[in-house]
Design a protein around this motif. Sequence first.
Motif, mmCIF file in Angstrom:
data_model
loop_
_atom_site.group_PDB
_atom_site.id
_atom_site.type_symbol
_atom_site.label_atom_id
_atom_site.label_comp_id
_atom_site.label_asym_id
_atom_site.label_seq_id
_atom_site.Cartn_x
_atom_site.Cartn_y
_atom_site.Cartn_z
ATOM 1 N N ASP A 93 0.832 -1.201 0.000
ATOM 2 C CA ASP A 93 0.000 0.000 0.000
ATOM 3 C C ASP A 93 0.868 1.254 0.000
ATOM 4 O OD1 ASP A 93 -2.850 1.216 0.562
ATOM 5 O OD2 ASP A 93 -1.487 2.185 1.982
ATOM 6 N N GLY B 144 -4.613 5.915 10.314
ATOM 7 C CA GLY B 144 -4.588 4.675 9.548
ATOM 8 C C GLY B 144 -3.354 3.839 9.835
ATOM 9 N N TRP B 145 -2.199 4.489 9.889
ATOM 10 C CA TRP B 145 -0.974 3.748 10.169
ATOM 11 C C TRP B 145 -0.939 3.244 11.600
ATOM 12 C CZ3 TRP B 145 1.725 1.496 6.696
ATOM 13 C CH2 TRP B 145 1.726 2.004 5.386
ATOM 14 N N LEU C 229 -10.093 1.064 5.029
ATOM 15 C CA LEU C 229 -8.992 0.420 5.729
ATOM 16 C C LEU C 229 -9.443 -0.371 6.949
ATOM 17 C CD1 LEU C 229 -5.926 -0.002 6.154
ATOM 18 C CD2 LEU C 229 -5.940 2.093 7.532
ATOM 19 N N ILE D 153 -5.632 8.887 0.766
ATOM 20 C CA ILE D 153 -5.004 10.013 1.447
ATOM 21 C C ILE D 153 -4.343 10.938 0.434
ATOM 22 C CG2 ILE D 153 -3.103 10.657 2.989
ATOM 23 C CD1 ILE D 153 -5.589 9.692 4.457
ATOM 24 N N ASN E 164 -13.279 7.386 4.599
ATOM 25 C CA ASN E 164 -12.565 6.323 3.904
ATOM 26 C C ASN E 164 -11.626 5.550 4.822
ATOM 27 O OD1 ASN E 164 -13.690 6.677 1.332
ATOM 28 N ND2 ASN E 164 -12.293 8.344 0.852
ATOM 29 N N LEU E 165 -11.190 6.198 5.902
ATOM 30 C CA LEU E 165 -10.398 5.480 6.891
ATOM 31 C C LEU E 165 -11.189 4.292 7.430
ATOM 32 C CD1 LEU E 165 -7.931 5.278 8.816
ATOM 33 C CD2 LEU E 165 -9.153 6.830 10.356
ATOM 34 N N SER F 60 -4.262 10.052 7.866
ATOM 35 C CA SER F 60 -3.174 9.164 7.478
ATOM 36 C C SER F 60 -2.507 8.551 8.703
ATOM 37 C CB SER F 60 -2.135 9.934 6.656
ATOM 38 O OG SER F 60 -1.038 9.119 6.349
ATOM 39 N N SER G 272 -7.436 0.251 0.942
ATOM 40 C CA SER G 272 -6.760 1.363 0.288
ATOM 41 C C SER G 272 -6.568 2.472 1.302
ATOM 42 C CB SER G 272 -7.602 1.872 -0.893
ATOM 43 O OG SER G 272 -6.925 2.915 -1.561
ATOM 44 N N HIS G 273 -5.322 2.825 1.533
ATOM 45 C CA HIS G 273 -5.027 3.904 2.470
ATOM 46 C C HIS G 273 -4.263 5.037 1.790
ATOM 47 C CE1 HIS G 273 -4.565 5.932 6.202
ATOM 48 N NE2 HIS G 273 -3.263 5.757 6.268
ATOM 49 N N ARG G 274 -3.094 4.712 1.275
ATOM 50 C CA ARG G 274 -2.268 5.763 0.681
ATOM 51 C C ARG G 274 -2.973 6.468 -0.475
ATOM 52 N NH1 ARG G 274 3.152 4.997 -3.034
ATOM 53 N NH2 ARG G 274 2.915 7.017 -4.041
#
Length: 344
Positions: free
Chosen positions: A28, A324-325, A163, A110, A158-159, A321, A105-107
Amino acid sequence: MTVPASLPASGIALYSLPIAIVVAAVLDRTVAEPPVAVHPIALLGRVIEPIDDQYQSSFSVGILAAIVLPIGFATVFVATTAVVGAVSPVAAPIVVGVLLFSLFSHRMLIDTAAEVVGLIDDDLDAARVELRALAGRDAETLSAGELRSAAIESAAENLADGLVAPLGAFAVVGFLVQWYAVGAVDAVGSIGTGPIAIGVLPLSAGIAAAAWVKAVNTLDSMLGYPEKRVGTASARLDDVVMWFPARIAAAFISLAVPSPDPLLAGRRWANRPPSPNSGWPMATIAAALHVKLEKPGAYVLNDLGQLPTHDEADRGVSLASRAGWLFIGACVLVTAIGTPSGAI
């Protein structure tokens, strides 16, 4: 609970879940998205499109689609995992990591939100066009502040569905199945099937859960509109499925600040959007940034604030972001540290 020390590849098998998550996270971060031609979600979308085109007014077809398509989608992922696991249990976590990468999908999301924010000051029309990749709202009349609000809202929402929902399903279901499988291997003492039982089975269960959740989300995003009766069942199912992920996403946004205040404050506005779930991460990020987030004619989150400035919008995207991480890291740690002891 222990696994016989003589089990071949027992260490890799027991750590198959965190290995798969790390592989997916690295992909990702470096690749962002699989090519559209082979992207499973794009392929699922092609299956859903004829239903959308031909059966918009059919409630019964919608129920059938909500049941059959997620199960069928998950079955493809399970079958792939089973075949790879039968050939090489050691390779299974890598392959499942690639499959998992295709489901969250994260990156990309973002990066798209950051691009919208960056375009607003220089080219408002281009920002309105780019917003379509994030949000379904009509952007033609949105002001600069409303566009920034939409970008932040999309990053937060979307987070949850991009994800937390699929990755959380993978981690939780896979972990529970692994605990059960390790106990079964202990009881039976089966040396030959140990790596498959404690490695491949949890991977299969986890990827099935992630694929099923992602298919439910995709059906809702394509069919779940009030004017489409075919999407009613998918929308209601998505409401149930997303109840926990939305609130967990809100908690991780608050954790990324770090402070419990955004989560506690955001609860006051979380029920304003029509969705029973999307308001939680959006309201929490509004509280964290001390800004007003607004979808004109639909809802306002944090009435006392002002629409976000450029810097506040940048901070909002960065906060989503970071949250998410943190969630990815938490999934790796829980599946690794929580692994039954005595494996190696």
